[in-house]
Design an enzyme around this catalytic site. Structure first.
Site, short mmCIF file in Angstrom:
data_model
loop_
_atom_site.label_atom_id
_atom_site.label_comp_id
_atom_site.label_asym_id
_atom_site.label_seq_id
_atom_site.Cartn_x
_atom_site.Cartn_y
_atom_site.Cartn_z
CB ALA A 113 -37.18 -65.74 78.46
CB CYS A 114 -39.10 -61.46 81.78
SG CYS A 114 -40.42 -62.23 82.76
N PRO A 115 -36.67 -62.25 83.58
CG PRO A 115 -35.18 -60.63 84.38
CD PRO A 115 -36.32 -60.82 83.42
CB THR A 121 -42.49 -64.37 80.03
OG1 THR A 121 -41.23 -64.23 80.69
CG2 THR A 121 -42.42 -65.57 79.09
#
Length: 581
Positions: A113-115, A121
């Site tokens: 997961a990334c922002p 991701t």
């Protein structure tokens, strides 16, 4: 020497394309030729592992590059080794597999997961799967992207896993892995140093207990930074900002037609009667704007709630959400939401860890005692300590930004636009983005215009540079430039990362210059933007961007200047020298 390149089906489209580009550039520098015909090849290189669908390589000498990280590190060495280490590829094999010293097949499950839930991701997930298959291990990666959970892990798959790898830049719900050995990392290391992260995972993983009440509930490698807590809150807040902003913009767009709708008449018994049509009732400004305003009212509670959740896990969510609602009601806005989110999270964490209770009531702590005490403390602090001064500060900031013009607007726009181009998705970029998105929650839409316009400059500039100075770029870079242009239109700054990684001392200053010019021009024109994502495609909805002409001109001017600057100072690739010689 002619080189022919094939890929195993486990390589993945992103890594496969990048690896081909690296080999093509290295081949040009060695005066090798990359051919499209395996029959004319002096050496065949197979990238990655898995089945090779290209049957033309059967019976020919093939050199298998099992470690793609080694290829990225020294592609010239790979090309040199291919001449001496290639072996005949048998028809019975038709699969490329990496040898492993482990006799037992391990089972790996992972979460990425990334922002923003877009590029990193899925690239990290692909790298993890590739590394596992290279070692001959079973692997499945669950992605927590912008569209939700993808490739979801089943309880049976989690139960049978030897280890869990959580490659997350934001805080995500990992409760399904309770009792499993878990290793935490970020998407960057998982993508760039996958093999090392796998080795560290088996050395450093600890049993995950999400609701532990002891001080040792979280091991040292699970500690998160102050910045990561903020990114978690922003990540959960982002969809609400997008939805609310676009709905409000739609309400303004449809509101332009209300007078026309009011004059619609029908004949009843030979008499003209003015009626309010059904279409107006559904799309009129008051109705849609109410939906958008309600969506906006949830942004700060989500921001505060998930900051607290990132700090204290589930016990922090309730006090964080309540603190965010109080921030809205007191006028403290997104700044108050950030402050009270951290306060609620650390209070909930302190109560969870340090409040001693008899074993008979210990089970009530996460569902009764922690929410009660943390929410009560958060509410009192928000109402009597934080709310009033932060509300005053937010009012001052809002008035200043709303009335800002001239040199002040240009300076702010240039600062935000330049920050968006500094690290292209890194901490500085995210700080500017979070500021612009936070101001949307206060109905100040100018900063976001500078932020999005500036963020589109790096990929657009690199794409333009490959067109303007085509002879200076290798063929693989020219292809990357086309992709970069598309990503720029979508406001995905990461499209410029391959260029920045290869030539950072030239690319980054050019992009910062173009981004600063774009941001400054956007605010000089008085541009406003009501949604924090979507790139140029948001222009399809009337009213989202104002004024459209000035906003587009800002992006064009900044991108062209950055692209021309880089095209002028870029050192030509050896391919160009060989072509003109």
């Amino acid at each position: 020497m002619n080189i022919y390149i094939v890929e195993g089906n486990n390589t993945g489209p992103v890594n496969g394309r990048l690896a081909r580009a690296e080999l093509a550039l290295a081949a040009n520098s060695l005066n090798f030729n990359v051919t499209d015909n395996s029959d004319s090849a002096d050496a065949i290189i197979a990238i990655g592992t898995g089945e090779i669908s290209d049957k033309s390589v059967i019976g020919k000498k093939v050199y298998v590059v099992e470690d793609i990280n080694a290829l990225f590190a020294n592609p010239k060495q790979i090309l040199t080794e291919a001449q001496s280490k290639a072996v005949v590829f048998e028809q019975s094999a038709q699969r490329v597999s990496a040898p492993t010293t482990n006799t037992a097949v391990k089972r790996i499950v992972a979460v990425t997961a990334c922002p923003t839930g877009v590029a990193h991701t899925f690239m990290a997930a692909e790298a993890i799967e590739e590394e596992a298959k290279k070692r001959g291990w079973w692997c499945k990666v669950e992605t927590r992207g912008s569209v939700g959970v993808g490739n979801e892990l089943t309880p049976e798959e989690v139960a049978s896993a030897d280890i869990v790898i959580a490659a997350c830049d934001i805080d995500v719900d990992l409760s399904k892995f309770a009792g499993k050995k878990l290793y935490r990392t970020k998407t960057g290391p998982a993508l760039k140093k996958t093999a090392q992260e796998f080795d560290k995972a088996f050395e450093e993983a600890t049993v995950y207990q999400p609701s532990s009440t002891s001080a040792s509930a979280k091991s040292s490698n699970e500690k998160k930074s102050f910045y990561k807590h903020l990114l978690t809150g922003v990540s959960y807040m982002l969809p609400m900002v997008v939805a609310g902003g676009l709905i409000i913009a739609l309400s303004f767009a449809f509101g332009q037609f209300q007078e026309v709708l009011k004059t619609v008449t029908v004949m009843e018994n030979g008499v003209e009667v003015v009626k309010q049509t059904l279409v107006k009732e559904l799309v009129g400004e008051p109705h849609l704007k109410q939906i958008g305003d309600l969506a906006f009212s949830l942004m700060v509670p989500l921001l505060a709630g998930y900051i607290a959740y990132s700090i204290a896990d589930r016990p922090g969510l309730t006090p964080g959400l309540v603190g965010g609602l109080l921030a809205v009601s007191t006028g403290a806005g997104f700044l108050g939401g950030i402050i009270i989110g951290y306060f609620a999270g650390y209070v909930a964490l302190a109560v969870t860890r340090y409040l001693p209770l008899p074993k008979s009531v210990e089970a009530l702590k996460p569902i009764l005692i922690v929410p009660l005490l943390a929410t009560l403390a958060t509410g009192i602090v928000m109402q009597f300590v934080v709310g009033t001064p932060i509300a005053w500060l937010m009012k001052v900031i809002t008035v200043w930004l709303s009335t800002m013009n001239g040199a002040n607007a240009v300076i702010l726009g240039a600062l935000l636009g330049g920050m968006m181009c500094t690290d292209m998705g890194g901490p500085i970029n995210k700080v500017a983005y979070a500021f612009g998105m936070g101001m949307i929650s206060s109905q100040v839409y100018a900063p976001m215009a500078a932020v999005m316009a500036g963020g589109m400059v790096p990929p657009l500039a690199m794409g333009l540079a490959t067109l303007i100075a085509r002879k200076k770029f290798a063929k693989a870079e020219q292809e990357s430039g086309k992709v970069s242009l598309v990503l720029g239109f979508c406001f995905i700054s990461e499209g410029a990362i391959p260029f920045a990684a290869r030539d950072p001392l030239r690319v980054i200053p050019c992009c910062i210059l173009g981004g600063a010019i774009t941001g400054g021009m956007a605010l000089a024109f008085g541009s406003t933007l009501m949604t924090p994502h979507g790139g140029l495609f948001v222009l399809a909805i009337p009213g989202v961007v104002k004024p459209v002409g000035g906003y587009l001109l800002s992006i064009v001017v900044g991108s062209v200047i950055a692209g021309l600057a880089y095209a002028a100072i870029k050192a030509p690739e050896k391919e160009a020298v060989a072509t003109t010689a």
